[in-house]
Every structure is written in structure tokens, then in C-alpha cells.
Design an enzyme around this catalytic site. Structure first.
Site, short mmCIF file in Angstrom:
data_model
loop_
_atom_site.label_atom_id
_atom_site.label_comp_id
_atom_site.label_asym_id
_atom_site.label_seq_id
_atom_site.Cartn_x
_atom_site.Cartn_y
_atom_site.Cartn_z
N TRP A 1 0.82 -1.20 0.00
CA TRP A 1 0.00 0.00 0.00
C TRP A 1 0.86 1.26 0.00
O TRP A 1 2.03 1.22 0.39
CB TRP A 1 -0.88 0.05 1.26
CG TRP A 1 -1.79 -1.11 1.49
CD1 TRP A 1 -1.75 -1.95 2.57
CD2 TRP A 1 -2.91 -1.55 0.70
NE1 TRP A 1 -2.78 -2.88 2.48
CE2 TRP A 1 -3.49 -2.64 1.35
CE3 TRP A 1 -3.48 -1.11 -0.50
CZ2 TRP A 1 -4.61 -3.33 0.84
CZ3 TRP A 1 -4.58 -1.78 -1.01
CH2 TRP A 1 -5.13 -2.87 -0.34
N HIS A 6 -1.02 2.08 4.70
CA HIS A 6 -0.20 1.61 5.84
C HIS A 6 -0.56 2.30 7.15
O HIS A 6 -0.65 1.68 8.20
CB HIS A 6 1.29 1.80 5.53
CG HIS A 6 1.83 0.77 4.60
ND1 HIS A 6 1.94 -0.55 4.96
CD2 HIS A 6 2.26 0.85 3.31
CE1 HIS A 6 2.44 -1.24 3.94
NE2 HIS A 6 2.64 -0.41 2.93
N ASP A 45 9.22 1.62 3.75
CA ASP A 45 9.27 2.18 2.39
C ASP A 45 10.34 3.26 2.27
O ASP A 45 10.90 3.46 1.19
CB ASP A 45 7.90 2.78 2.02
CG ASP A 45 6.93 1.71 1.55
OD1 ASP A 45 7.38 0.67 1.03
OD2 ASP A 45 5.71 1.91 1.70
N ARG A 48 13.88 1.43 1.71
CA ARG A 48 14.08 0.37 0.70
C ARG A 48 14.90 0.82 -0.51
O ARG A 48 15.47 -0.01 -1.20
CB ARG A 48 12.75 -0.21 0.24
CG ARG A 48 11.76 0.82 -0.22
CD ARG A 48 10.46 0.14 -0.54
NE ARG A 48 10.66 -0.70 -1.71
CZ ARG A 48 9.74 -0.90 -2.63
NH1 ARG A 48 8.56 -0.33 -2.49
NH2 ARG A 48 9.99 -1.66 -3.66
N HIS A 60 8.63 -6.79 0.40
CA HIS A 60 7.31 -6.15 0.39
C HIS A 60 6.26 -6.95 -0.37
O HIS A 60 5.09 -6.57 -0.37
CB HIS A 60 7.41 -4.75 -0.23
CG HIS A 60 8.27 -3.80 0.55
ND1 HIS A 60 7.77 -2.75 1.29
CD2 HIS A 60 9.62 -3.75 0.72
CE1 HIS A 60 8.76 -2.09 1.86
NE2 HIS A 60 9.90 -2.68 1.54
N HIS A 116 4.74 -3.02 8.87
CA HIS A 116 4.62 -2.64 7.45
C HIS A 116 4.26 -3.84 6.55
O HIS A 116 3.33 -3.76 5.74
CB HIS A 116 5.94 -2.02 6.97
CG HIS A 116 5.88 -1.52 5.57
ND1 HIS A 116 5.46 -0.25 5.25
CD2 HIS A 116 6.14 -2.13 4.39
CE1 HIS A 116 5.48 -0.09 3.94
NE2 HIS A 116 5.90 -1.22 3.38
N ASP A 120 1.28 -4.79 3.75
CA ASP A 120 1.52 -5.02 2.31
C ASP A 120 0.95 -6.34 1.79
O ASP A 120 0.48 -6.40 0.65
CB ASP A 120 3.03 -4.98 2.02
CG ASP A 120 3.51 -3.60 1.60
OD1 ASP A 120 2.67 -2.75 1.23
OD2 ASP A 120 4.74 -3.37 1.62
N HIS A 126 0.49 -7.13 -4.35
CA HIS A 126 1.73 -7.52 -3.68
C HIS A 126 1.84 -9.03 -3.55
O HIS A 126 2.78 -9.55 -2.95
CB HIS A 126 1.86 -6.84 -2.31
CG HIS A 126 2.37 -5.43 -2.41
ND1 HIS A 126 3.51 -5.00 -1.79
CD2 HIS A 126 1.90 -4.37 -3.11
CE1 HIS A 126 3.72 -3.72 -2.08
NE2 HIS A 126 2.75 -3.31 -2.88
N HIS A 149 -0.34 -1.00 -10.54
CA HIS A 149 0.12 -1.20 -9.17
C HIS A 149 -0.15 0.05 -8.32
O HIS A 149 -0.65 -0.04 -7.20
CB HIS A 149 1.61 -1.55 -9.14
CG HIS A 149 2.05 -1.98 -7.78
ND1 HIS A 149 2.07 -3.29 -7.39
CD2 HIS A 149 2.42 -1.25 -6.69
CE1 HIS A 149 2.45 -3.36 -6.12
NE2 HIS A 149 2.67 -2.14 -5.68
N ASP A 153 -2.18 0.52 -4.92
CA ASP A 153 -1.45 0.98 -3.73
C ASP A 153 -2.12 2.24 -3.15
O ASP A 153 -2.26 2.34 -1.94
CB ASP A 153 -0.01 1.37 -4.10
CG ASP A 153 1.00 0.27 -3.82
OD1 ASP A 153 0.64 -0.77 -3.24
OD2 ASP A 153 2.18 0.46 -4.21
#
Ligand code: DCM
Ligand code: DCM
Ligand code: DCM
Ligand code: ZN
Ligand code: ZN
Length: 273
Positions: A1, A6, A45, A48, A60, A116, A120, A126, A149, A153
Site C-alpha cells: 500500500w 499503511h 518504504d 528500501r 514487500h 509494514h 503489504d 503484492h 500497481h 497501492d
């Protein structure tokens, strides 16, 4: 997301954890405010794309090598890559959280990853390999070209909450209050909430999170790509039936993610205390 999903997941969880769980995680996360979970929900996030955090990029998601819309399904051995996936990451960081030998900052970091990644895994894309989880599928969102995506998200949730340009925190507060009421007695999810946490096993995070992944992935066939990957290319998704169905799924998945996160953190705190 995206951030909204999140932060909302974390706020829903905050509303359902046991008091002892809240106390434990407020200390571990060194945050005594009501936003002790929401405050760290997007941290994974933010790291990453950094040099040191690169090893977490695959954590994720899990790339189900299925074939929507005719066949959906996730298999751990087939789909979890050598460098990890969201299922193995949940297992790894849950066990780190439970490891009393680890120094506090490692357990704190593990908590941030669990908060997190548990969110996800509830985003259908995901749990899907096709076009890198839909990143390579171009669609229209209110006339603008975006990838599928990103739609799942962020765009769907943001439009549900009154459109982009809203700050994620106030929007998440509003959405989480709403979802919390729907999960509580009298709400539309009350009758099913028990089934959401049935079969959750702290001693088997792989089997538990594979259950969540399989359920999430099933929406790829029913709601994300109901007519397959090529049929959706270039389509306008912000209006009509597609959006209605997508909003329902997004709402359900964020509610489930938040409620399950509360239960997962309860199980961890119970084990430690
Ligand atoms: N961080 C970490 N492990 C390290 C170094 C940093 O978890 N070995 C964390 C600390 C911050 C984030 O990464 O939450 C970004 O670090 P910094 O603020 O040091 O750039
Ligand atoms: N952290 C880390 N390595 C350190 C110190 C901290 O990885 N030597 C991590 C723990 C938390 C994050 O950084 O995940 C933020 O820690 P702090 O609040 O200490 O900056
Ligand atoms: N992503 C995914 N599945 C993949 C690749 C990426 O779900 N196979 C997700 C992770 C991010 C978004 O897509 O939410 C963008 O990823 P990236 O920036 O790594 O392309
Ligand atoms: Zn994503
Ligand atoms: Zn993520």
C-alpha cells in the site's frame, strides 16, 4: 500500500490491541503517543531505496506465478525468491521480535518491518507476479496515465477518502475510525471478524501469512484483473463498476490487515510477557 493504506492499517490495529500490547510496543518503539504504530508504518518504504536498505526491497511482496483471471494461487516454494519475500520476511522479523537475546534496537527495527509487511501482504498486487505486480500495466485514472500497481497501492484509497491532495494522516484517522466501527459489534464486518484471525499461529508464521497471501491473491482474479492483463491496458478505472468493486476490496483488505496486525502483536506481547 501507499502511505494512506499503511497508516490506516496501523491505526485500526491500535484500536484493537490489548492494553498490555500497547504498553509493550510503546516502550519498544519509544513512542508514548497514540500514534506509536502509525508513526512507524511507512518506515520500511523510506529505507528500501537506500544503499543499506536495498536487501529489504523484495520483502514487500510475493510474486505468485499464477495466471489470472483463470487461475490464481500462491505457493511458497515456487513463489518466494531466494532473496526473500513478504512471507519469509514476516517469519524472520517476527522471530527477531520474539528473540529476547537481541538488543532493543534490533527488536525495534523488527517491529517496524512486521507492522509494514503485514499491511503489504493484504494488497492483492503484492501477491502477484504479472508485470511486476502490475507495475508494467498502464491504465487511466481520471484521464491520467498511471500504472495498475499504483492504482491499487494509492489511487483507489485516496479517491475513496475524497481525492488526492489530502494529507495522509488526517485521511487515515478518518478512515481508520470508520473501519474500526465496521469491525466492532453492529458494524458490517462484525460477523466475519472472528474468521479473520482463525488459524493464526505465532509458531507458524509461514503457514499463517501464506493464508493471508492466498486470500489477497484471489482478488487478483476477481477484482484486479477480472478479464486478464491485456484487457485492462489503457482502460479508465476510476469510474463505474471497476472502481466500486476495487473500493470494496481495498476497504475489506485494509480492515483485515489492521485487525490481524492487532492480533499478531497481541500474540507477540503475550509470548514475551
Ligand atoms: N538504520 C538501521 N540500521 C542501520 C543504520 C540505520 O536500521 N545500520 C535506520 C535508522 C533510521 C533509518 O535506518 O531509521 C535511516 O537511517 P539514518 O537516519 O541513519 O540515515
Ligand atoms: N538503529 C539501527 N542502528 C543503530 C541505531 C538505531 O539500526 N545503531 C535503528 C533502530 C530503529 C531506527 O534505527 O529502527 C531508529 O533508531 P533511533 O530512534 O535510535 O534513531
Ligand atoms: N512490487 C511488487 N511486486 C513486484 C515488484 C514490485 O508488488 N514484483 C511493488 C513494490 C512497490 C511497487 O511495486 O510497492 C514499486 O516497486 P519498485 O519501486 O521496486 O518498482
Ligand atoms: Zn505497492
Ligand atoms: Zn511496502
Amino acid at each position: 500500500w501507499g502511505s494512506l493504506g499503511h497508516i490506516t492499517t496501523a491505526m485500526v490495529a491500535t484500536n484493537f490491541v490489548q492494553p498490555e500490547t500497547a504498553s509493550y510496543f510503546k516502550v519498544l518503539l519509544r513512542n508514548d503517543t497514540e500514534h506509536y504504530l502509525a508513526g512507524v508504518a511507512t518506515w520500511a518504504d523510506s529505507i528500501r531505496y537506500t544503499k543499506w536498505g536495498r536487501f529489504t526491497a523484495a520483502f514487500h511482496f510475493i510474486d505468485a506465478h499464477d495466471s489470472p483471471p483463470t487461475y490464481c494461487g500462491v505457493e511458497f516454494d515456487r513463489d518466494c525468491k531466494e532473496n526473500g519475500c513478504v512471507v519469509s520476511a514476516l517469519q524472520n522479523y517476527t522471530s527477531q521480535l520474539l528473540d529476547g537475546e537481541l538488543v532493543a534496537w534490533r527488536r525495534m527495527q523488527a517491529a517496524k518491518f512486521v507492522i509494514h509487511f503485514l499491511g503489504d501482504i493484504h494488497q492483492p498486487l503484492h501477491t502477484e507476479d504479472v508485470a511486476k505486480g502490475g507495475n508494467g500495466i498502464h491504465v487511466l485514472w481520471n484521464g491520467n496515465e498511471v500504472n495498475l500497481h499504483h492504482v491499487w497501492d494509492s489511487s483507489i484509497a485516496e479517491q475513496m477518502l475524497g481525492g488526492i491532495g489530502r494529507k495522509p494522516y488526517p485521511a487515515a484517522l478518518e478512515w481508520s475510525a470508520n473501519l474500526t466501527a465496521e469491525i466492532q459489534t453492529g458494524g458490517k464486518y462484525a460477523a466475519q471478524r472472528e474468521s479473520w484471525t482463525k488459524g493464526m499461529m505465532l509458531d507458524d508464521p509461514i503457514q499463517t501469512s501464506m493464508g493471508w497471501a492466498t486470500e489477497s491473491n484471489s482478488f487478483v482474479c476477481s477484482a484486479v484483473l477480472p478479464e486478464g492483463p491485456s484487457a485492462i491496458v489503457g482502460q479508465e478505472l476510476a469510474l463505474g463498476e471497476y472502481f466500486q468493486r476495487a473500493a470494496e476490496v481495498t476497504e475489506l483488505q485494509v480492515a483485515r490487515g489492521g485487525y490481524r496486525l492487532a492480533k499478531w502483536l497481541d500474540l507477540i506481547a503475550e509470548r514475551i510477557n
